[in-house]
Motif scaffolding. Structure first.
Motif, mmCIF file in Angstrom:
data_model
loop_
_atom_site.group_PDB
_atom_site.id
_atom_site.type_symbol
_atom_site.label_atom_id
_atom_site.label_comp_id
_atom_site.label_asym_id
_atom_site.label_seq_id
_atom_site.Cartn_x
_atom_site.Cartn_y
_atom_site.Cartn_z
ATOM 1 N N SER A 177 0.819 -1.168 -0.204
ATOM 2 C CA SER A 177 0.029 0.033 -0.012
ATOM 3 C C SER A 177 0.731 1.207 0.118
ATOM 4 O O SER A 177 0.700 2.252 -0.680
ATOM 5 C CB SER A 177 -1.016 -0.053 1.175
ATOM 6 N N SER A 180 2.397 1.608 -3.461
ATOM 7 C CA SER A 180 1.429 2.146 -4.156
ATOM 8 C C SER A 180 1.169 3.552 -4.194
ATOM 9 O O SER A 180 1.117 4.158 -5.215
ATOM 10 C CB SER A 180 0.082 1.307 -4.174
ATOM 11 N N THR A 181 1.075 4.093 -2.919
ATOM 12 C CA THR A 181 1.008 5.600 -2.599
ATOM 13 C C THR A 181 2.189 6.241 -3.374
ATOM 14 O O THR A 181 2.039 7.326 -3.881
ATOM 15 C CB THR A 181 0.869 5.694 -1.148
ATOM 16 N N ARG A 182 3.332 5.695 -2.918
ATOM 17 C CA ARG A 182 4.645 6.529 -3.328
ATOM 18 C C ARG A 182 4.605 6.636 -4.989
ATOM 19 O O ARG A 182 4.904 7.621 -5.556
ATOM 20 C CB ARG A 182 5.856 5.703 -3.162
ATOM 21 N N GLN A 184 1.792 6.480 -7.063
ATOM 22 C CA GLN A 184 0.801 7.289 -7.425
ATOM 23 C C GLN A 184 1.144 8.728 -7.264
ATOM 24 O O GLN A 184 0.795 9.574 -8.004
ATOM 25 C CB GLN A 184 -0.454 7.133 -6.577
ATOM 26 N N ASN A 185 2.053 9.181 -6.189
ATOM 27 C CA ASN A 185 2.394 10.356 -5.830
ATOM 28 C C ASN A 185 3.399 11.013 -7.006
ATOM 29 O O ASN A 185 3.572 12.133 -7.346
ATOM 30 C CB ASN A 185 2.998 10.623 -4.404
#
Length: 188
Positions: A177, A180-182, A184-185
């Protein structure tokens, strides 16, 4: 009699109005490094108007190719030679330097260089002989993908019993997770 002719020639020569240094015109056509202009004052077309004032014809420098039909501001470099300074629209702008070039056309920009760095906000795209780097102020694509590979290598799914379906380890879920966030950023 010769005195009358002499006076008449002087009057005719003295009545000639000087040509304006700068003038506006419509670009009729562009061919190579020159163009044809139709002066806004209704004067005759001016042929072989330079797109650059550079006399040596070298390949380095800035070349702007005005779009036919656009309005241009031009100047006379001498009695015979004019040069376009600015136009309202361009088909192409070429900036040529010893180690690279930038070619701007209507639907694309081509950059040729040993290294190209594009910066926008807190993001950077760096292209060179070693590859492509995409980074922000806090992360890079290489770091995020490296973290993903490391997490895949240590992933430990949990099986309740031999032969039963595996479920993800909660620690793996949290790590993925975060990765994934990294991503997307960093990427759109």
């Amino acid at each position: 009699m010769s005195d009358i002719i002499r006076r008449a020639i002087k009057e005719i020569a003295g009545s000639k109005q000087p040509r304006p240094f700068a003038f506006t015109a419509e670009v009729a056509e562009v061919e190579g490094e020159v163009c044809t202009l139709f002066p806004s004052d209704g004067g005759p077309p001016i042929y072989e108007v330079r797109l650059s004032p550079v006399l040596d014809g070298g390949s380095l420098g800035i070349r702007a190719y005005p779009k036919p039909g656009s309005q241009a501001l031009a100047v006379w470099l001498d009695e015979q030679v004019a040069c376009v300074l600015e136009a309202s629209e361009y088909d192409q702008i070429l900036i040529a330097m010893p180690n690279g070039s930038v070619n701007i056309e209507e639907d694309r920009i081509t950059i040729q260089a040993d290294q190209v760095i594009i910066e926008g906000g807190t993001y950077t795209v760096d292209l060179d002989g070693s590859g492509v780097g995409i980074s922000s102020a806090t992360d890079s694509l290489a770091q995020v993908l490296s973290a993903l590979v490391q997490q895949l290598q240590v992933m430990a799914p949990i099986a309740a019993a031999p032969g039963s379906p595996c479920v993800p380890n909660p620690a793996d879920v949290a790590a993925f997770s975060l990765i994934s966030t990294r991503l997307q950023n960093l990427l759109k």
